[in-house]
Design a protein around this motif. Structure first.
Motif, PDB file in Angstrom:
ATOM      1  N   LEU A 106       0.843  -1.215   0.000  1.00  0.00           N
ATOM      2  CA  LEU A 106       0.000   0.000   0.000  1.00  0.00           C
ATOM      3  C   LEU A 106       0.869   1.253   0.000  1.00  0.00           C
ATOM      4  O   LEU A 106       0.605   2.217  -0.720  1.00  0.00           O
ATOM      5  N   SER A 107       1.921   1.220   0.814  1.00  0.00           N
ATOM      6  CA  SER A 107       2.831   2.363   0.881  1.00  0.00           C
ATOM      7  C   SER A 107       3.477   2.584  -0.498  1.00  0.00           C
ATOM      8  O   SER A 107       3.575   3.724  -0.977  1.00  0.00           O
ATOM      9  N   LEU A 108       3.867   1.496  -1.157  1.00  0.00           N
ATOM     10  CA  LEU A 108       4.463   1.603  -2.495  1.00  0.00           C
ATOM     11  C   LEU A 108       3.451   2.172  -3.501  1.00  0.00           C
ATOM     12  O   LEU A 108       3.770   3.071  -4.297  1.00  0.00           O
ATOM     13  N   LEU A 109       2.223   1.674  -3.451  1.00  0.00           N
ATOM     14  CA  LEU A 109       1.200   2.150  -4.407  1.00  0.00           C
ATOM     15  C   LEU A 109       0.888   3.626  -4.174  1.00  0.00           C
ATOM     16  O   LEU A 109       0.675   4.387  -5.125  1.00  0.00           O
ATOM     17  N   LYS A 110       0.894   4.033  -2.903  1.00  0.00           N
ATOM     18  CA  LYS A 110       0.640   5.456  -2.607  1.00  0.00           C
ATOM     19  C   LYS A 110       1.777   6.310  -3.165  1.00  0.00           C
ATOM     20  O   LYS A 110       1.531   7.366  -3.761  1.00  0.00           O
ATOM     21  N   ALA A 111       3.010   5.834  -2.976  1.00  0.00           N
ATOM     22  CA  ALA A 111       4.167   6.585  -3.509  1.00  0.00           C
ATOM     23  C   ALA A 111       4.069   6.668  -5.035  1.00  0.00           C
ATOM     24  O   ALA A 111       4.285   7.737  -5.627  1.00  0.00           O
ATOM     25  N   MET A 112       3.731   5.555  -5.667  1.00  0.00           N
ATOM     26  CA  MET A 112       3.631   5.546  -7.138  1.00  0.00           C
ATOM     27  C   MET A 112       2.551   6.509  -7.609  1.00  0.00           C
ATOM     28  O   MET A 112       2.754   7.310  -8.523  1.00  0.00           O
ATOM     29  N   LYS A 113       1.380   6.429  -6.933  1.00  0.00           N
ATOM     30  CA  LYS A 113       0.253   7.269  -7.344  1.00  0.00           C
ATOM     31  C   LYS A 113       0.609   8.753  -7.222  1.00  0.00           C
ATOM     32  O   LYS A 113       0.300   9.554  -8.108  1.00  0.00           O
ATOM     33  N   SER A 114       1.284   9.098  -6.120  1.00  0.00           N
ATOM     34  CA  SER A 114       1.586  10.517  -5.897  1.00  0.00           C
ATOM     35  C   SER A 114       2.531  11.056  -6.972  1.00  0.00           C
ATOM     36  O   SER A 114       2.565  12.252  -7.226  1.00  0.00           O
ATOM     37  N   LEU A 115       3.297  10.172  -7.601  1.00  0.00           N
ATOM     38  CA  LEU A 115       4.236  10.628  -8.644  1.00  0.00           C
ATOM     39  C   LEU A 115       3.768  10.235 -10.038  1.00  0.00           C
ATOM     40  O   LEU A 115       4.523  10.330 -11.014  1.00  0.00           O
ATOM     41  N   ASN A 116       2.530   9.737 -10.107  1.00  0.00           N
ATOM     42  CA  ASN A 116       1.933   9.381 -11.391  1.00  0.00           C
ATOM     43  C   ASN A 116       2.699   8.275 -12.125  1.00  0.00           C
ATOM     44  O   ASN A 116       2.784   8.281 -13.357  1.00  0.00           O
ATOM     45  N   VAL A 117       3.272   7.351 -11.363  1.00  0.00           N
ATOM     46  CA  VAL A 117       3.931   6.173 -11.964  1.00  0.00           C
ATOM     47  C   VAL A 117       2.938   5.022 -11.824  1.00  0.00           C
ATOM     48  O   VAL A 117       2.554   4.661 -10.712  1.00  0.00           O
ATOM     49  N   LYS A 118       2.512   4.465 -12.953  1.00  0.00           N
ATOM     50  CA  LYS A 118       1.377   3.535 -12.889  1.00  0.00           C
ATOM     51  C   LYS A 118       1.647   2.188 -13.567  1.00  0.00           C
ATOM     52  O   LYS A 118       0.716   1.480 -13.944  1.00  0.00           O
ATOM     53  N   ASN A 119       2.941   1.870 -13.733  1.00  0.00           N
ATOM     54  CA  ASN A 119       3.305   0.571 -14.312  1.00  0.00           C
ATOM     55  C   ASN A 119       3.916  -0.297 -13.221  1.00  0.00           C
ATOM     56  O   ASN A 119       4.944   0.051 -12.654  1.00  0.00           O
ATOM     57  N   ILE A 120       3.292  -1.428 -12.941  1.00  0.00           N
ATOM     58  CA  ILE A 120       3.833  -2.300 -11.881  1.00  0.00           C
ATOM     59  C   ILE A 120       3.731  -3.782 -12.247  1.00  0.00           C
ATOM     60  O   ILE A 120       2.722  -4.237 -12.791  1.00  0.00           O
ATOM     61  N   VAL A 121       4.820  -4.487 -11.960  1.00  0.00           N
ATOM     62  CA  VAL A 121       4.838  -5.950 -12.077  1.00  0.00           C
ATOM     63  C   VAL A 121       4.958  -6.481 -10.658  1.00  0.00           C
ATOM     64  O   VAL A 121       5.852  -6.072  -9.917  1.00  0.00           O
ATOM     65  N   PHE A 122       4.066  -7.382 -10.272  1.00  0.00           N
ATOM     66  CA  PHE A 122       4.031  -7.859  -8.882  1.00  0.00           C
ATOM     67  C   PHE A 122       4.302  -9.364  -8.791  1.00  0.00           C
ATOM     68  O   PHE A 122       3.770 -10.146  -9.575  1.00  0.00           O
ATOM     69  N   SER A 123       5.100  -9.729  -7.768  1.00  0.00           N
ATOM     70  CA  SER A 123       5.430 -11.137  -7.496  1.00  0.00           C
ATOM     71  C   SER A 123       4.322 -11.806  -6.709  1.00  0.00           C
ATOM     72  O   SER A 123       4.250 -11.675  -5.484  1.00  0.00           O
ATOM     73  N   SER A 124       3.479 -12.575  -7.390  1.00  0.00           N
ATOM     74  CA  SER A 124       2.521 -13.400  -6.660  1.00  0.00           C
ATOM     75  C   SER A 124       3.003 -14.850  -6.702  1.00  0.00           C
ATOM     76  O   SER A 124       4.151 -15.119  -7.079  1.00  0.00           O
ATOM     77  N   SER A 125       2.144 -15.756  -6.326  1.00  0.00           N
ATOM     78  CA  SER A 125       2.583 -17.144  -6.152  1.00  0.00           C
ATOM     79  C   SER A 125       1.446 -18.089  -6.523  1.00  0.00           C
ATOM     80  O   SER A 125       0.261 -17.756  -6.367  1.00  0.00           O
ATOM     81  N   ALA A 126       1.825 -19.277  -6.951  1.00  0.00           N
ATOM     82  CA  ALA A 126       0.825 -20.314  -7.224  1.00  0.00           C
ATOM     83  C   ALA A 126       0.072 -20.698  -5.953  1.00  0.00           C
ATOM     84  O   ALA A 126      -0.957 -21.374  -6.025  1.00  0.00           O
ATOM     85  N   THR A 127       0.563 -20.237  -4.809  1.00  0.00           N
ATOM     86  CA  THR A 127      -0.123 -20.522  -3.544  1.00  0.00           C
ATOM     87  C   THR A 127      -1.548 -19.948  -3.546  1.00  0.00           C
ATOM     88  O   THR A 127      -2.408 -20.445  -2.818  1.00  0.00           O
ATOM     89  N   VAL A 128      -1.817 -18.947  -4.402  1.00  0.00           N
ATOM     90  CA  VAL A 128      -3.175 -18.357  -4.421  1.00  0.00           C
ATOM     91  C   VAL A 128      -4.216 -19.310  -5.030  1.00  0.00           C
ATOM     92  O   VAL A 128      -5.409 -19.029  -4.978  1.00  0.00           O
ATOM     93  N   TYR A 129      -3.769 -20.439  -5.606  1.00  0.00           N
ATOM     94  CA  TYR A 129      -4.747 -21.402  -6.142  1.00  0.00           C
ATOM     95  C   TYR A 129      -5.234 -22.379  -5.065  1.00  0.00           C
ATOM     96  O   TYR A 129      -6.169 -23.149  -5.308  1.00  0.00           O
TER      97      TYR A 129
END
Ligand code: NAD
Ligand code: UD1
Length: 339
Positions: A106-129
């Motif tokens: 959330l802190s990262l997304l807030k920082a990105m939003k405040s600077l208008n940087v809106k491209n993100i690749v996120f590390s998720s996991s097969a554990t979500v299945y």
């Protein structure tokens, strides 16, 4: 060419991804608090690529330092690896997991939003299945989790989907990794568990080198060809190249979930045998009851990654064991030579 903030870039998958990004000509800034990594990893990335690296020693919970870093280096894209990843630890200390993984994002997304940087690749996991309802696992498989680590990944995925639903000018790529293994072929960077490894490949490697006495195989009564658990192991360099492909197609209005796996499953015994062959060492093991929370079989359908990213795994189980062994043999104490 992109200017990429790589959170957790000194870690296992992050360091390998930084090598691929630099070799492809991208500019990177590593942002890491070194809670599970060493600054030496950054030196080694420099050694492999021959390029100097900008890095900031900071915490993703520190929104202000994130903003300063994104602004200072004029980043246009973020690859977000930083987080805690041990399932067992997440069960005993869930607050740290939700804080680092969810509040940190959330802190990262807030920082990105405040600077208008809106491209993100996120590390998720097969554990979500969760417990597979069908195999191979496609991205449309229902999502569920069984532990705080998995919950934190699913919550972050949901946050990212909500962000995109509210502002389609974001470009979001959620990568669901299967089981990362292996190391860079140079033997200079690799996985460096701080304590006794929980995951199979680093455990087997430490048995082969004699640091651990024997492997405990959790369960030999699964409904699998040899009774032991089957997983989709993927070479960390293949995984890193998947991130490179993701970066090459980011920027469109999108929120994609993509499996990064090989589509092939190997059992625990397959891994033991492949590692013995690669290392020419013995890997003694004993059977024990199943580990709580483990599934019998888990492997990806990797077709969507091929379709959307033009990516597919190219390295096999022998490469993973050979490279993991080279890293283990040349760095018996990981990044800590004083041990
Ligand atoms: P890792 O622990 O080697 O790397 C994570 C990095 O993030 C480390 O360098 C650590 O110091 C840093 N970090 C942690 N908390 C931080 C914070 N609050 N602020 C700044 N830096 C912080 O782990 P990895 O194996 O490279 O995994 C990378 C990502 O991929 C993680 O999000 C993990 O959950 C995810 N993932 C890993 C696996 C796996 O098996 N390795 C599988 C699926 C998903
Ligand atoms: C584990 C996590 C998963 C996480 C993934 C990535 C659990 C329950 N799941 O997955 O959430 O996303 O790591 O790092 O922890 N094995 C042994 N002996 C060992 C270690 C493992 O027999 O000492 C077996 C396991 O039972 C399993 C296979 O090896 O069948 C792979 O285990 P592991 O490397 O821990 O990965 P996952 O369980 O797939």
């Amino acid at each position: 060419m992109r200017k990429i903030l790589v959170t957790g870039g000194a870690g296992y998958i992050g360091s390998h991804t930084c090598v691929e990004l630099l070799e492809a000509g991208h500019e990177i800034i590593i942002y890491d608090n070194f809670s599970n990594s060493s600054p030496l990893a950054i030196k080694r990335i420099e050694e492999i690529t021959g390029k100097a690296i900008n890095f900031v020693s900071g915490d993703i919970l520190d929104q202000k330092t994130l903003e300063q870093t994104i602004h200072l280096y004029n980043c246009d894209t973020v690859i977000h690896f930083a987080g805690l990843k041990s399932v067992g630890e997440s069960t005993s200390d869930p607050i740290s997991y939700y804080e680092n993984n969810v509040a940190g994002t959330l802190s990262l997304l807030k920082a990105m939003k405040s600077l208008n940087v809106k491209n993100i690749v996120f590390s998720s996991s097969a554990t979500v299945y969760g417990q597979p309802q069908f195999l191979p696992l496609t991205e449309t498989h229902p999502l569920s989790t069984t532990n705080p680590y998995g919950n934190s990944k699913l919550v972050i995925e949901n946050i990212l989907r909500d962000v995109f639903a509210s502002s389609p000018d974001w470009s979001i790529t959620i990568l669901r990794y299967f089981n990362p293994a292996g190391a860079h072929s140079s033997g200079l960077i690799g996985e460096d568990p701080l304590d006794t490894p929980n995951n199979l490949m680093p455990y087997v490697a430490q048995v082969a080198i004699g640091k651990l006495k024997e492997l405990t195989v959790f369960g030999n009564d699964y409904d699998t060809p040899d009774g032991t658990g089957v997983r989709d192991y993927i070479h960390v360099t293949d995984l890193a190249r998947g991130h490179l492909k993701a970066i090459e197609q980011i920027g469109e209005s999108q929120c994609l979930e993509i499996n990064l796996g090989t589509g092939v499953g190997y059992s625990v015994i397959d891994i033991v045998n492949a590692f013995k062959k690669a290392s020419n060492k013995e890997v003694p093991f004993k059977f024990a009851p199943r580990r709580k929370g483990d599934v019998a079989t888990c492997f990806a359908n990797p077709n969507y990654a091929k379709q959307t990213l033009g990516w597919e795994a190219t390295l096999g189980i022998d490469d993973m064991c050979k490279d993991h062994w080279k890293w283990q043999e040349t760095n018996p104490n990981g990044y800590n030579p004083a041990e």
